[in-house]
Design an enzyme around this catalytic site. Sequence first.
Site, PDB file in Angstrom:
ATOM      1  N   ASP A  76       1.009   5.032   1.655  1.00 34.29           N
ATOM      2  CA  ASP A  76       0.653   6.069   2.465  1.00 34.29           C
ATOM      3  C   ASP A  76       1.282   7.421   2.172  1.00 34.29           C
ATOM      4  O   ASP A  76       2.318   7.664   1.762  1.00 34.29           O
ATOM      5  CB  ASP A  76       1.292   5.694   3.994  1.00 34.29           C
ATOM      6  CG  ASP A  76       0.568   4.356   4.558  1.00 34.29           C
ATOM      7  OD1 ASP A  76      -0.409   4.294   4.169  1.00 34.29           O
ATOM      8  OD2 ASP A  76       1.344   3.747   5.460  1.00 34.29           O
ATOM      9  N   ASP A 118       0.996  -1.071   0.223  1.00 34.63           N
ATOM     10  CA  ASP A 118       0.032  -0.007  -0.047  1.00 34.63           C
ATOM     11  C   ASP A 118       0.995   1.288  -0.021  1.00 34.63           C
ATOM     12  O   ASP A 118       2.328   1.156   0.378  1.00 34.63           O
ATOM     13  CB  ASP A 118      -0.718   0.045   1.242  1.00 34.63           C
ATOM     14  CG  ASP A 118      -0.281  -0.182   2.778  1.00 34.63           C
ATOM     15  OD1 ASP A 118       0.908   0.114   2.813  1.00 34.63           O
ATOM     16  OD2 ASP A 118      -0.845  -1.183   3.364  1.00 34.63           O
ATOM     17  N   ASP A 122      10.960   5.679  13.129  1.00 34.74           N
ATOM     18  CA  ASP A 122      11.991   4.795  13.927  1.00 34.74           C
ATOM     19  C   ASP A 122      13.244   4.501  13.285  1.00 34.74           C
ATOM     20  O   ASP A 122      14.231   4.638  14.000  1.00 34.74           O
ATOM     21  CB  ASP A 122      11.324   3.455  14.159  1.00 34.74           C
ATOM     22  CG  ASP A 122      10.516   2.851  12.925  1.00 34.74           C
ATOM     23  OD1 ASP A 122      10.860   3.608  11.875  1.00 34.74           O
ATOM     24  OD2 ASP A 122       9.692   1.919  13.011  1.00 34.74           O
TER      25      ASP A 122
END
Length: 440
Positions: free
Chosen positions: A70, A68, A144
């Site tokens: 984002d 997907d 992160d």
Amino acid sequence: MIKRFIRRVLGLSQDGMVRLPSEEHSLKRDAISPAAAKVCSVLREAGFCGYVVGGAVRDLLLGIVPKDFDIATDARPEQVKPLFRRALIIGRRFRLVHVMMGAETVEVSTFRGADVDTAETDEHGQVLRDNVFGTQEEDARRRDFTVNALYFDPVSEEVVDFHGGLADIRKRTLRVIGDPATRYREDPVRMLRAVRLAAKLGLTLDAATREPIRDLAPLMERVPPARLFDEMLKLLMSGHASASLRQLREVGLHKGLLPLLDVILEQPLGERFVTLALAQTDERVLAERPVSPAFLFAALLWHEVLAAWKTRQARAERAVPALEAAMDEVLDTQCAKLAITRKLTATMREVWAMQPRFEHRSGQRAYRLLEAPRFRMAYDFLALRAASGEVPADLEEWWRAFQSADPEARKSMLLPDTDPRKRRRRRRKKRPAAQAVPAT
């Protein structure tokens, strides 16, 4: 400028925003989905910025097809929603917008802040609440790993890099943004993600990223069991479970995630069994075939159940009650660490409980087992046990032939009933009834 150019040419890590034109990377506009490109275009026309961000950019640069796309933007959710005909604001702690275009749903998030001075933390440094809007630089800083902090602008085909993520991808290195110990204390699950991503993407953990993990592993005990279960499920269903569990052991994270897993893997029979189970799971995931989490967890915990079962039988407990007690014992220990759902544990119990029944290949018991709802999963489990050498191969071969045979052939395959209790009952039935003595 000269220093930045030298570091870019040499592929060295760097902090500070760098906009890399299309000539310096392999990404093109047509590499992303039409829906994601359309969302970015609409945001740009409305006066906002729109970037494909995170895992999609990372995967494309590594030659992997993303699942997907984002989008990150400086527009607030209430500004994004009116721009699209089918859009929905979701979330409580941090609001997102889901934009539906045809069969595809694109997640649009506003840049998030990373103010450590205002973030709410516990006594160990774990962040409890810090969901605020911020700038693109703050958004990149709170991510992160460097490889996840890359932004692709489909309009200009530029990659925006704040922390040397593109250089790390070229070196195939996974590196935490900021001080690793501090970031792990903020969210201990990052240690588990580091292992999963390194195994999945074929990256090497940076020395500074890897070094604190063993010492900070006890922080995992404070992670809610439900969240820990979700992360472990992602790891085991990544298609690289074997490599992930090896990495867990190497960095010192395996203890406590799956209780006694280190002991199981040190036993020759248990190690072969678990290795085969993980290899089969990885093969099915990579082939895009369905995988049952219940089957995998049943395989990982089977030798704990088996050991507890044998211990109870050695104390002269009956086989079936001993197995039920052993299952309770193992699942109680396991669910205290991982919140395995009741649906999964119920299926695991069925698979385990059916294993002794495969020993009975006579009479109606064989037919009743064949008609059980979980027979196929339990048979696959038996095949795994036979492949690891735990049970004789001819047992699995008999059941494979029995389930595929026609009704007449099945009758001829049944073995003589050796149950002494049934033999006694049959003898009593054949014995002539005592004749009544007439009264005198």
